[in-house]
Design an enzyme around this catalytic site. Sequence first.
Site, PDB file in Angstrom:
ATOM      1  N   LYS A  26      66.750  24.351  72.259  1.00  0.00           N
ATOM      2  CA  LYS A  26      68.092  24.163  72.835  1.00  0.00           C
ATOM      3  C   LYS A  26      68.030  23.240  74.059  1.00  0.00           C
ATOM      4  O   LYS A  26      68.824  22.320  74.192  1.00  0.00           O
ATOM      5  CB  LYS A  26      68.693  25.521  73.269  1.00  0.00           C
ATOM      6  CG  LYS A  26      68.826  26.533  72.139  1.00  0.00           C
ATOM      7  CD  LYS A  26      69.432  27.844  72.610  1.00  0.00           C
ATOM      8  CE  LYS A  26      68.602  28.599  73.644  1.00  0.00           C
ATOM      9  NZ  LYS A  26      67.299  29.071  73.156  1.00  0.00           N
ATOM     10  N   ARG A  41      75.331  34.872  75.654  1.00  0.00           N
ATOM     11  CA  ARG A  41      74.181  35.500  75.016  1.00  0.00           C
ATOM     12  C   ARG A  41      74.501  36.896  74.512  1.00  0.00           C
ATOM     13  O   ARG A  41      73.653  37.552  73.932  1.00  0.00           O
ATOM     14  CB  ARG A  41      73.105  35.627  76.069  1.00  0.00           C
ATOM     15  CG  ARG A  41      71.748  35.273  75.517  1.00  0.00           C
ATOM     16  CD  ARG A  41      71.023  34.499  76.372  1.00  0.00           C
ATOM     17  NE  ARG A  41      69.640  34.461  76.347  1.00  0.00           N
ATOM     18  CZ  ARG A  41      69.011  33.415  76.823  1.00  0.00           C
ATOM     19  NH1 ARG A  41      69.690  32.389  77.268  1.00  0.00           N
ATOM     20  NH2 ARG A  41      67.720  33.400  76.856  1.00  0.00           N
ATOM     21  N   ARG A  90      54.652  25.228  75.820  1.00  0.00           N
ATOM     22  CA  ARG A  90      55.678  24.650  76.710  1.00  0.00           C
ATOM     23  C   ARG A  90      55.202  24.579  78.163  1.00  0.00           C
ATOM     24  O   ARG A  90      54.594  25.498  78.692  1.00  0.00           O
ATOM     25  CB  ARG A  90      56.957  25.470  76.669  1.00  0.00           C
ATOM     26  CG  ARG A  90      57.956  24.978  77.715  1.00  0.00           C
ATOM     27  CD  ARG A  90      59.330  25.532  77.558  1.00  0.00           C
ATOM     28  NE  ARG A  90      59.348  26.955  77.371  1.00  0.00           N
ATOM     29  CZ  ARG A  90      60.375  27.615  76.879  1.00  0.00           C
ATOM     30  NH1 ARG A  90      61.457  26.962  76.499  1.00  0.00           N
ATOM     31  NH2 ARG A  90      60.332  28.912  76.739  1.00  0.00           N
ATOM     32  N   ARG A 137      56.006  28.813  82.363  1.00  0.00           N
ATOM     33  CA  ARG A 137      56.959  29.854  82.755  1.00  0.00           C
ATOM     34  C   ARG A 137      56.344  31.241  82.678  1.00  0.00           C
ATOM     35  O   ARG A 137      55.617  31.547  81.737  1.00  0.00           O
ATOM     36  CB  ARG A 137      58.195  29.795  81.838  1.00  0.00           C
ATOM     37  CG  ARG A 137      59.230  28.834  82.325  1.00  0.00           C
ATOM     38  CD  ARG A 137      60.335  28.559  81.334  1.00  0.00           C
ATOM     39  NE  ARG A 137      60.942  29.722  80.713  1.00  0.00           N
ATOM     40  CZ  ARG A 137      61.967  29.642  79.860  1.00  0.00           C
ATOM     41  NH1 ARG A 137      62.484  28.452  79.559  1.00  0.00           N
ATOM     42  NH2 ARG A 137      62.469  30.717  79.312  1.00  0.00           N
ATOM     43  N   ARG A 181      61.497  38.920  74.088  1.00  0.00           N
ATOM     44  CA  ARG A 181      62.660  38.015  74.124  1.00  0.00           C
ATOM     45  C   ARG A 181      63.216  37.777  72.715  1.00  0.00           C
ATOM     46  O   ARG A 181      64.425  37.694  72.523  1.00  0.00           O
ATOM     47  CB  ARG A 181      62.270  36.674  74.768  1.00  0.00           C
ATOM     48  CG  ARG A 181      62.157  36.795  76.287  1.00  0.00           C
ATOM     49  CD  ARG A 181      61.415  35.622  76.899  1.00  0.00           C
ATOM     50  NE  ARG A 181      62.012  34.348  76.659  1.00  0.00           N
ATOM     51  CZ  ARG A 181      61.358  33.188  76.696  1.00  0.00           C
ATOM     52  NH1 ARG A 181      60.052  33.164  76.971  1.00  0.00           N
ATOM     53  NH2 ARG A 181      61.977  32.057  76.465  1.00  0.00           N
TER      54      ARG A 181
END
Length: 224
Positions: A13, A88, A127, A160, A171
């Site tokens: 996203k 969300r 990431r 992160r 998650r």
Amino acid sequence: MVAILLGPPGVGKGTQGDRLVKALGWQKVATGDLLRAARREGSELGRKAQSYMDAGDLVPDDLIVELVKEKLAGLPADAGVLFDGFPRTVPQAEALDAALPSVDRKVDVVILFEAPADVLHQRISGRRFSPDSGRIYNIYFDPPEEEGVCDEAGTPLVHRDDDQPETVARRLEVYRKQTEPLVEYYEEASAPLLRIDGDQEMQEVQSDLRSALAREVGIEVEGA
Ligand code: AP5
């Protein structure tokens, strides 16, 4: 115009949203980015959000809705807006529907990215991001020129805290339970819901996204 990006953690996203807003000159409102910035600043919101984010849980709706309303009120009236990671939950979507008319807006299109869980895990594990430029990298698929350093800001990249494997599993579970019901919510709403296959090369995903926007809502996107 108001567009919403929906999809599980790691589906792309942020990556696709950044390319789109750059080409369209729109404003991106990414609640995850806003919350991470609040944590770095040590604000009250950042302190309240920290334990939820670290556990892979959602930050309470009332905090998020207040944050988004504040952000919306500060945007130029004629700016296109792309929401990334918001709403969300169904209550967040209802709050957005209730708030938009006061700024003379409505939801015009919802974009749902989809990819299998193993792909999401691999993307998230690779990431890295730059807190200074906001740019997202991937050590496997989209590395910086110099390892660990942002090409744009020249400062160190960050892994992160919530990208550790245990938190990622949580998650994904939270996404299935609390966010996936939004697919049905938006299928029944008046704005079109565009389904995009996120399990392709980044450029192919962007190209499918642009074709769908042109075909379904008449938004033509030029440039890289
Ligand atoms: P948030 O920051 O929104 O995280 P997320 O939704 O879990 O999404 P991600 O940022 O993990 O993934 P993405 O889809 O943007 O993927 P990306 O483009 O980076 O939220 C974090 C936390 O904040 C939440 O857990 C919650 O606690 C809180 N929060 C935020 N919003 C909230 C809300 N509204 N309500 C309550 N709580 C909220 O891509 C992933 C990686 O893959 C990158 O390395 C990228 O380079 C790579 N990649 C992307 N596309 C491709 C491709 N096509 N091929 C190969 N690699 C790719």
